[in-house]
Design an enzyme around this catalytic site. Structure first.
Site, PDB file in Angstrom:
ATOM      1  CG  ASP A  13      -1.922   1.116   1.233  1.00  0.00           C
ATOM      2  OD1 ASP A  13      -2.709   1.220   2.168  1.00  0.00           O
ATOM      3  OD2 ASP A  13      -1.915   1.896   0.246  1.00  0.00           O
ATOM      4  CD  GLU A  41      -5.725   6.900   2.894  1.00  0.00           C
ATOM      5  OE1 GLU A  41      -5.811   7.010   1.675  1.00  0.00           O
ATOM      6  OE2 GLU A  41      -4.669   6.557   3.461  1.00  0.00           O
TER       7      GLU A  41
END
Ligand code: GLC
Length: 606
Positions: free
Chosen positions: A298, A494
């Site tokens: 990621d 996020e």
């Protein structure tokens, strides 16, 4: 110094891998056998599209995949603009010596959210509240069709994270904290996104990605490795029992549904970054779970292992990461891996294993086979998809309080006041990962229907609807039969959504108070990506419903308010009474032992 093979050193050419009648494994072996080391390494690189310095590098380096990070839109952010951009990159990749096409990936975690006008479905927390496996599969299929209409072959979804602390900014990207439900919905999403493309009808599949492997959602507050965040990218306690009982089952079920990629998260397992853990990736994911697809890291996560890019690259590739989301510097990556192979720090068999997995996925998706893409561009934002989104919105609505069965509203309701920061704001309904990474605040999404507009349309001529965002109405209007306050969170993505105080804003509380003064009954609708602490507020409200982040079909909320659709939703995770209860374990036990406000799966039905 990186040694380039001269032309006459290439292995003899075979085009058997282009024969779509052959088994995938044969095609992979035929292609792999004629790839140079550099061509193999190129396939392991995933680059953010703005970081390609020369588009010809896609060919020259034989790059494996490109992505648009959140908001990584083409200048011309339309369907045509996306088609031109993605086709442009893909066409260049096909001119490489062996013509291996790239994968192009985006975060379509609630529809093809990058494009204004695409259908924005409820974020996963709302789909979790529906508990409806068939619906989730249909939403995923519709999402795939809108992606394929722009020639995108990869979505970094579904998320299988297990949220235990609502202070985390990514709760809304998860289905639930119940591993059984997450497994069912995750598998359904994979079937819809990746497996159900009707064969040879021009609707190729889209590669699904199970994320974020593993233990995401279980991080502890205050442990983030990112100085701007508090819990996102933090440390998950390395509890082996929870690994097997809680975190792995959704991945196991979704892998069994055929997912071809898994993304490792930016969190840590104990004090080990997941991308560095050979135990979790090689032994557990590829060993115990038998995962045969490819593992992708990621964002910049690999280089956060120690900060030494060469050492981190070696660690991650040897731990089992097959494709590295760099996402910037592919030249250094190719040089580092080639050096590591030449020095024996990474074995060529590990490279071959990684590239086999990547190529297998590309062959299985049909990327080498000229499937004539027949998905019409009008599919993006089609009315059919909007009606599906409307169904999902209505089914995601959870009714938590309903004194005197106020909802659904009686047909004799004459006057309705509507107020609130999220009543006429499709951007807030949609939440983040919509046009921009952090979302857009305001009515700026084409094809979007606000909750207010839905109420106005539903009421028709039967009731007078008056709107004031702050809940202040002219005295000559007198008292409304019902006041509806639509309030909640601004978009965030996020760690930018990490907060020590997940609760209503003072502005929203004042709006509800203003509205209560001029309404005989008050209904509060929360537009929120997570449960909010409202314990001291709720007794003042006659009814309370949760819309989550419904997306572009706001009329789905009016459908349940006016009884056009039944109220069937249920909380996909417990609703805390206080911050002191966090984190909440999936057995419902709170940190301080006190009872939650509402248990998981609570929801009044009407
Ligand atoms: C982000 C997210 C991940 C997303 C990826 C690509 O950092 O953690 O969920 O898929 O980058 O945008």
């Amino acid at each position: 110094m990186f040694v380039y093979l001269s032309v006459n050193q290439f292995p003899p050419y075979s085009d058997r891998y282009r024969d779509s009648s052959l088994p995938t494994a044969e095609r992979v072996e035929d292609l792999l056998a004629q790839m140079t080391l550099q061509e193999k390494i190129g396939q392991m690189a995933l680059i953010e599209k703005n970081s390609i310095s020369e588009t010809d590098d896609i060919r020259a380096y034989g790059l494996g995949a490109l992505l648009s990070g959140g908001g990584g839109n083409p200048e011309n952010n339309t369907v045509a603009g996306w088609q031109t951009m993605v086709n442009g990159f893909t066409d260049i990749s096909r001119t490489s010596r062996l013509g291996i096409p790239i994968l192009y990936g985006v975060d379509a975690n609630h529809g093809h959210g990058n494009i204004p006008g695409a259908t924005i479905f409820p974020h996963f927390i709302g789909l979790g509240a529906t508990g409806d496996v068939d619906l989730v599969e249909r939403v995923a299929r519709a999402t795939a069709e809108e992606l394929v209409a722009t020639n995108i072959s990869w979505s970094f979804s579904p998320t299988l994270d297990m949220p235990q602390d609502i202070r985390w900014g990514r709760v809304y990207e998860t289905f639930s904290d119940d591993p059984a439900l997450v497994g069912r919905l995750g598998a359904a999403y994979v079937r819809g996104l990746q497996n159900n493309a009707p064969k040879n009808t021009g609707t190729p599949s889209v590669l699904a990605t199970l994320k974020h492997y593993v233990g995401a959602g279980g991080m502890q507050w205050g442990t983030s490795s990112n100085e701007d965040f508090s819990i996102d990218q933090g440390a998950t306690p390395a509890d082996i029992a929870l690994l097997h009982d809680l975190y792995l089952p959704p991945f196991q079920e979704s892998i069994q549904s055929g997912a071809l990629s898994v993304m490792v998260g930016l969190n840590s397992w104990g004090d080990t970054k997941i991308a560095a853990s050979s135990y979790l990736i090689q032994d557990v994911l590829k060993g115990e779970l038998g995962f045969k697809g490819f593992v992708v890291s990621d964002w910049y996560g690999v280089y956060e292992i120690s900060g030494n890019t060469y050492a981190d690259t070696v660690t991650a590739v040897n731990a089992g990461v097959d494709m590295v989301m760099l996402p910037y510097n592919y030249k250094t990556f190719v040089r580092n891996v080639a050096t590591a192979v030449q020095t024996g720090a990474i074995s060529e068999s590990r490279i071959d294993d990684a590239v086999r997995r990547i190529l297998s996925a590309k062959f299985k998706l049909g990327l080498f086979d000229e499937i004539q893409n027949q998905v019409p561009t009008e599919t993006v934002g089609s009315d059919e998809h909007h009606q599906l989104a409307r169904e999902a919105v209505a089914k995601s609505f959870v009714l938590l309080k309903n004194d005197e069965n106020l909802l659904p509203l009686s047909p004799t309701t004459q006057s309705i006041f509507v107020a609130g920061s999220a009543a006429d704001n499709v951007g807030r309904q949609a939440g983040a990962w919509t046009v921009e990474w952090q979302g857009v605040d305001g009515n700026v999404i084409p094809n979007g229907v606000s909750i207010l507009a839905g109420i106005q349309n539903a009421a028709g001529g039967n009731a007078d609807i008056t709107f004031n965002e702050n809940g202040v109405f002219s005295p000559e209007l007198g008292m409304a039969d019902v006041g509806i306050a639509v309030v909640g969170e601004k978009p965030y993505a996020e760690g930018w959504g990490d907060t020590a105080e997940p609760t209503l804003s003072q502005e929203d509380r004042e709006t509800i108070q203003n509205l209560s003064k001029v309404s005989k009954k008050v209904v509060v609708i929360l537009v929120t990506g997570r449960p909010l602490v409202i314990t001291d507020d709720i007794q003042n409200w006659d009814a309370l419903g949760v819309a989550w982040l419904p997306g572009s079909a706001g009329e789905g909320i009016a459908d349940v308010l006016f009884g056009t659709a039944k109220i069937t939703g249920a909380l996909p995770l417990p609703w805390p009474a206080s911050i002191q209860q966090l984190p909440i374990a999936t057995d419902g036990s709170t940190r301080d032992g006190s009872p939650v406000l509402f248990e998981r799966y609570f929801g009044l039905k009407r």
